[in-house]
Design an enzyme around this catalytic site. Structure first.
Site, mmCIF file in Angstrom:
data_model
loop_
_atom_site.group_PDB
_atom_site.id
_atom_site.type_symbol
_atom_site.label_atom_id
_atom_site.label_comp_id
_atom_site.label_asym_id
_atom_site.label_seq_id
_atom_site.Cartn_x
_atom_site.Cartn_y
_atom_site.Cartn_z
ATOM 1 N N VAL A 1 46.269 44.008 37.370
ATOM 2 C CA VAL A 1 44.923 44.327 37.856
ATOM 3 C C VAL A 1 44.106 45.041 36.772
ATOM 4 O O VAL A 1 42.922 44.725 36.566
ATOM 5 C CB VAL A 1 44.985 45.174 39.152
ATOM 6 N N ALA B 1 24.171 46.428 39.325
ATOM 7 C CA ALA B 1 24.485 47.851 39.530
ATOM 8 C C ALA B 1 23.297 48.740 39.181
ATOM 9 O O ALA B 1 23.235 49.902 39.567
ATOM 10 C CB ALA B 1 25.688 48.241 38.679
ATOM 11 N N GLU C 1 38.645 48.922 48.216
ATOM 12 C CA GLU C 1 38.508 47.538 48.696
ATOM 13 C C GLU C 1 39.701 46.662 48.293
ATOM 14 O O GLU C 1 40.181 45.838 49.075
ATOM 15 C CB GLU C 1 37.218 46.920 48.132
ATOM 16 N N GLY D 1 43.374 41.998 48.676
ATOM 17 C CA GLY D 1 42.904 41.735 47.315
ATOM 18 C C GLY D 1 41.427 41.451 47.196
ATOM 19 O O GLY D 1 40.599 42.331 47.394
ATOM 20 N N GLY E 1 57.837 34.209 39.311
ATOM 21 C CA GLY E 1 57.034 35.430 39.201
ATOM 22 C C GLY E 1 56.100 35.653 40.381
ATOM 23 O O GLY E 1 55.245 36.537 40.358
ATOM 24 N N LYS F 1 48.743 47.744 54.607
ATOM 25 C CA LYS F 1 47.371 47.222 54.701
ATOM 26 C C LYS F 1 46.861 47.290 56.142
ATOM 27 O O LYS F 1 45.717 47.656 56.394
ATOM 28 C CB LYS F 1 47.339 45.782 54.190
ATOM 29 N N GLY G 1 46.431 38.883 42.750
ATOM 30 C CA GLY G 1 46.205 38.212 41.469
ATOM 31 C C GLY G 1 45.153 38.941 40.667
ATOM 32 O O GLY G 1 44.345 39.703 41.201
HETATM 33 N N1 NAP Z 1 48.838 42.528 41.409
HETATM 34 C C1 NAP Z 1 48.076 42.250 42.448
HETATM 35 O O1 NAP Z 1 47.754 41.104 42.697
HETATM 36 C C2 NAP Z 1 47.573 43.360 43.330
HETATM 37 C C3 NAP Z 1 46.755 43.043 44.430
HETATM 38 C C4 NAP Z 1 46.240 44.067 45.227
HETATM 39 C C5 NAP Z 1 46.582 45.373 44.938
HETATM 40 N N2 NAP Z 1 47.398 45.648 43.889
HETATM 41 C C6 NAP Z 1 47.712 47.048 43.604
HETATM 42 O O2 NAP Z 1 47.187 47.385 42.333
HETATM 43 C C7 NAP Z 1 48.010 48.343 41.716
HETATM 44 C C8 NAP Z 1 48.440 47.826 40.356
HETATM 45 O O3 NAP Z 1 49.141 46.630 40.519
HETATM 46 P P1 NAP Z 1 49.530 45.671 39.299
HETATM 47 O O4 NAP Z 1 50.015 44.412 39.896
HETATM 48 O O5 NAP Z 1 48.442 45.632 38.298
HETATM 49 O O6 NAP Z 1 50.786 46.454 38.697
HETATM 50 P P2 NAP Z 1 51.492 46.254 37.288
HETATM 51 O O7 NAP Z 1 51.147 44.940 36.695
HETATM 52 O O8 NAP Z 1 52.912 46.612 37.493
HETATM 53 O O9 NAP Z 1 50.801 47.368 36.389
HETATM 54 C C9 NAP Z 1 51.012 48.727 36.589
HETATM 55 C C10 NAP Z 1 50.433 49.480 35.419
HETATM 56 O O10 NAP Z 1 50.644 50.865 35.649
HETATM 57 C C11 NAP Z 1 51.236 51.441 34.481
HETATM 58 N N3 NAP Z 1 52.156 52.498 34.907
HETATM 59 C C12 NAP Z 1 53.248 52.398 35.698
HETATM 60 N N4 NAP Z 1 53.838 53.587 35.823
HETATM 61 C C13 NAP Z 1 53.121 54.457 35.110
HETATM 62 C C14 NAP Z 1 53.230 55.830 34.824
HETATM 63 N N5 NAP Z 1 54.242 56.551 35.316
HETATM 64 N N6 NAP Z 1 52.307 56.396 34.038
HETATM 65 C C15 NAP Z 1 51.307 55.662 33.524
HETATM 66 N N7 NAP Z 1 51.129 54.366 33.738
HETATM 67 C C16 NAP Z 1 52.035 53.762 34.521
HETATM 68 C C17 NAP Z 1 51.993 50.321 33.793
HETATM 69 O O11 NAP Z 1 52.096 50.649 32.431
HETATM 70 P P3 NAP Z 1 52.814 49.687 31.370
HETATM 71 O O12 NAP Z 1 52.031 48.408 31.395
HETATM 72 O O13 NAP Z 1 52.671 50.412 30.073
HETATM 73 O O14 NAP Z 1 54.218 49.529 31.850
HETATM 74 C C18 NAP Z 1 51.069 49.124 34.085
HETATM 75 O O15 NAP Z 1 50.084 49.014 33.093
HETATM 76 C C19 NAP Z 1 49.150 48.614 42.705
HETATM 77 O O16 NAP Z 1 48.815 49.704 43.525
HETATM 78 C C20 NAP Z 1 49.170 47.352 43.532
HETATM 79 O O17 NAP Z 1 49.728 47.553 44.822
HETATM 80 C C21 NAP Z 1 47.889 44.676 43.075
#
Ligand code: NAP
Length: 430
Positions: A15, A34, A131, A136, A189, A207, A304
């Site tokens: 994200v 904006a 949001e 998503g 994945g 959610k 995504g």
């Molecule tokens: N992916 C989706 O489609 C999606 C959809 C809706 C909501 N979300 C929500 O969005 C959020 C992020 O999701 P994501 O899929 O982007 O996750 P992700 O790809 O796993 O990315 C998480 C990021 O957080 C960083 N991180 C993890 N632990 C950390 C720490 N202790 N200190 C500092 N940085 C840290 C990671 O750093 P590194 O990269 O350096 O490891 C990575 O850049 C979550 O709350 C998820 O539930 C995701």
């Protein structure tokens, strides 16, 4: 030129990188909408050296993610780390306490700590927006807190987990079993290495608890949810459901009753005529029923990079415009206690599937248990034997209180004829 909204990004994964790309790609349009530029000034994640497919050299790198809000040049923090507690929560609390705006996609944190954060935001007169945390890219939070704000909502329900919907759809299309499809989804994945939050219904429950608060003006009550996932759905359930005119979907449902809120995440049989039956693959859908607007159906990509970034940046645009109100659509003190409707009193039809030993008298035993519990049977199907030599019995009941169904299943517990746990799915009759 109007003063930019200066933001810090915490988390540069799927994200986070998506937000950088979106702000780059649609910069001019976003600025016009904006009324001022939205500029990333600082970023942070765990591993500075990781290639994230975006140019981060333009931004200040901050090692201590939880201290991002302390920078004088940051007006708003975007938390995209994840996890209900830990650094995400520390950062969220610090940001709001400092009177700065917080945007997050973190449903787990909002489900568990949303009220506390909303109260902090109110006290500090800061924006708290999430949001992207529910469905998503689908603007369902805006839909409920703004578009449907004038309505009394009777129920809100939906397909809230794309991984589960992907698995159920693949099972249906390819006639495959759950474990097989899950393994492939993990290899591709689409599913996490530890998929339990998704497939056991916890992610959908996070959610749903947020949606319920917005829909009913109640405090988020994650603990009040009954949660079951799709682990026990087998290919035969999907085939039988189809023959009966249904599709299997993991449905999160919250309903206002005169005895309190009813909240449940459970695999359900959705009639083929219902819009949710046509939500396939990793798509999400949310349905809300308002007393003046009627049925609203929101559908789209629930996860995504692009869709989730779209929702995050929409929140940032609201903040840049100065358009934000209470996080849960009303001040925290105005939110009512959710109360908990007694699930046993809820009346509905259910689908039951039993694996039974191939011996006489089994059918009579099951139907007797139903009769003694006061549950009448609408249809009963017996189809061949499984590879293990067991017989599958599928039953649809007439409307019955959940307590009566539980009573019937209780009477059958310990039966020598029934193998494993019977599968129960509720039928969506609205
Ligand atoms: N992916 C989706 O489609 C999606 C959809 C809706 C909501 N979300 C929500 O969005 C959020 C992020 O999701 P994501 O899929 O982007 O996750 P992700 O790809 O796993 O990315 C998480 C990021 O957080 C960083 N991180 C993890 N632990 C950390 C720490 N202790 N200190 C500092 N940085 C840290 C990671 O750093 P590194 O990269 O350096 O490891 C990575 O850049 C979550 O709350 C998820 O539930 C995701």
């Amino acid at each position: 030129m109007a003063k930019p909204l200066r933001i810090a990004l915490a988390g540069l994964g799927t994200v986070g990188a998506g937000v950088v790309k979106l702000l780059d790609a649609n910069r001019t349009l976003i600025e016009r909408r904006a009324g001022r530029p939205i500029e990333i000034v600082a970023v942070s994640a765990r591993d500075r050296s990781r290639d994230r497919g975006v140019d981060l050299s333009r931004f200040a790198w901050v090692d201590d993610t939880t201290a991002l809000f302390e920078r004088d040049d940051v007006d708003a923090v975007v938390e995209l780390i994840g996890g209900s507690d830990g650094p995400a929560l520390t950062l969220a609390r610090g940001t709001l306490n400092a009177g700065k705006a917080l945007v997050t996609a973190n449903k787990a944190m909002i489900a568990h700590h949303g009220l506390e954060l909303a109260r902090t935001a109110e006290t500090a007169k800061a924006a708290l927006k999430f949001e992207a945390a529910v469905a998503g890219g689908i603007p369902v939070i805006k839909g409920l807190r703004e578009g449907a704000a004038a309505n009394e909502i009777a129920r809100v329900y939906g397909i809230l987990n794309g991984t589960c919907n992907f698995i159920l759809t693949a099972m249906e299309e390819q006639g495959r079993d759950f474990a097989d499809v899950l393994a492939e989804a993990q290899a591709l994945g689409y599913a996490e290495a530890d998929p339990s939050f998704d497939i056991d219904g916890v992610d959908a429950a996070h959610k749903l608890s947020i949606l319920a608060s917005l829909a009913f003006g109640t405090r988020v009550d994650f603990a009040g949810l009954a949660i079951d996932g799709i682990r026990h759905v087998i290919a035969a359930d999907i085939t039988e459901a189809k023959a009966l005119g249904f599709r299997v979907r993991l449905v999160g449902l919250a309903e206002a009753t005169d005895k309190g809120l009813f909240q449940r995440v459970h695999p359900c049989l959705v009639p083929l005529s219902h819009p949710m039956a046509h939500v396939t693959g990793s798509l999400n859908a949310v349905v809300a029923e308002g007393n003046f607007v009627g049925r609203l159906v929101f559908e789209g990509r629930g996860a995504g990079e692009g869709p989730t970034a779209s929702a995050v940046v929409a929140d940032l645009i609201d903040i840049a415009r100065g358009e934000y109100g209470p996080a849960f659509a009303m001040p925290v003190d105005s939110l009512a206690e959710a109360g908990k409707a007694e699930p046993g009193e809820r009346v509905g039809r259910v689908y039951l599937r039993f694996a039974v030993a191939d011996r006489p008298g089994v059918l009579a035993e099951i139907t007797a248990a139903m009769r003694d519990a006061g549950v009448s049977i609408e249809s009963l199907i017996q189809r061949g034997t499984t590879a293990d030599g067991d017989v599958l019995l599928v039953m649809v009941t007439h409307d019955a209180p959940q307590a009566a169904i539980a009573d019937a299943l209780g009477r059958l517990e310990g039966s020598q004829s029934i193998i494993g746990r019977p599968m129960l799915m509720h039928i969506l009759d609205f």
